[in-house]
Design a protein around this motif. Structure first.
Motif, PDB file in Angstrom:
ATOM      1  N   UNK A 108     -25.927   8.592  68.215  1.00 36.07           N
ATOM      2  CA  UNK A 108     -24.704   9.381  68.018  1.00 36.07           C
ATOM      3  C   UNK A 108     -24.068   9.015  66.681  1.00 36.07           C
ATOM      4  N   UNK A 109     -23.463   9.976  66.024  1.00 41.51           N
ATOM      5  CA  UNK A 109     -22.757   9.696  64.781  1.00 41.51           C
ATOM      6  C   UNK A 109     -21.331   9.252  65.114  1.00 41.51           C
ATOM      7  N   UNK A 110     -20.876   8.282  64.351  1.00 36.31           N
ATOM      8  CA  UNK A 110     -19.546   7.716  64.549  1.00 36.31           C
ATOM      9  C   UNK A 110     -18.877   7.501  63.199  1.00 36.31           C
ATOM     10  N   UNK A 111     -17.548   7.421  63.211  1.00 31.35           N
ATOM     11  CA  UNK A 111     -16.779   7.096  62.017  1.00 31.35           C
ATOM     12  C   UNK A 111     -15.792   6.008  62.418  1.00 31.35           C
ATOM     13  N   UNK A 112     -15.886   4.852  61.728  1.00 27.43           N
ATOM     14  CA  UNK A 112     -15.127   3.692  62.184  1.00 27.43           C
ATOM     15  C   UNK A 112     -14.860   2.774  61.006  1.00 27.43           C
ATOM     16  N   UNK A 113     -13.814   1.945  61.138  1.00 24.96           N
ATOM     17  CA  UNK A 113     -13.516   0.935  60.116  1.00 24.96           C
ATOM     18  C   UNK A 113     -14.144  -0.398  60.524  1.00 24.96           C
ATOM     19  N   UNK A 114     -14.634  -1.140  59.541  1.00 29.85           N
ATOM     20  CA  UNK A 114     -15.243  -2.438  59.819  1.00 29.85           C
ATOM     21  C   UNK A 114     -14.661  -3.509  58.901  1.00 29.85           C
TER      22      UNK A 114
END
Length: 125
Positions: A108-114
């Motif tokens: 799945x594609x995700x958008x997140x801060x790391x």
């Protein structure tokens, strides 16, 4: 998933230089902004420098003219070149990757801060 690894911290004398690196790995499509923060003992975490995907930069007033942030989009890596270091620069330095667009282990594609794990920089004679 995404792994973020920092390197380059250490002990340096006043007036010296260090270069920090922060590399992200995984199935990454893009990273919107990459930045460096620092936290000294007893103080809040503060922004040091940030660079956008287009190369625009912003620096804290305390480091302008001494620090330079850069990034390599092909390697998903951000650097912080620190010159003329002063004892007040002593802190744990963290990299932050904003809006990382990636594919996770489920496909799945995700958008997140790391955030990176932090690296100690000590400026002392």
């Amino acid at each position: 998933q995404v792994q973020v690894v920092e390197s380059g911290g250490g002990l340096v004398q006043p007036g010296g230089s260090l270069t920090l690196s922060c590399a992200a790995s995984g199935n990454i499509f893009s990273i919107a902004a990459m930045g460096w923060y620092r936290q000294a003992p007893g103080k809040e975490r503060e922004l040091v420098a940030v660079i956008t995907s287009g190369g625009s930069t912003n620096y804290a007033n305390s480091v302008k003219g001494r620090f330079t942030i850069s990034r390599n989009n092909t390697k998903n890596t951000v650097y912080l070149q620190m010159n003329s270091l002063e004892p007040k620069d002593t802190a744990v330095y963290y990299c932050k990757l904003d809006q990382v667009y990636y594919r996770n282990y489920e496909g799945r594609t995700r958008r997140y801060d790391f955030w990176g794990q932090g690296t100690q920089v000590t400026v002392s004679s």
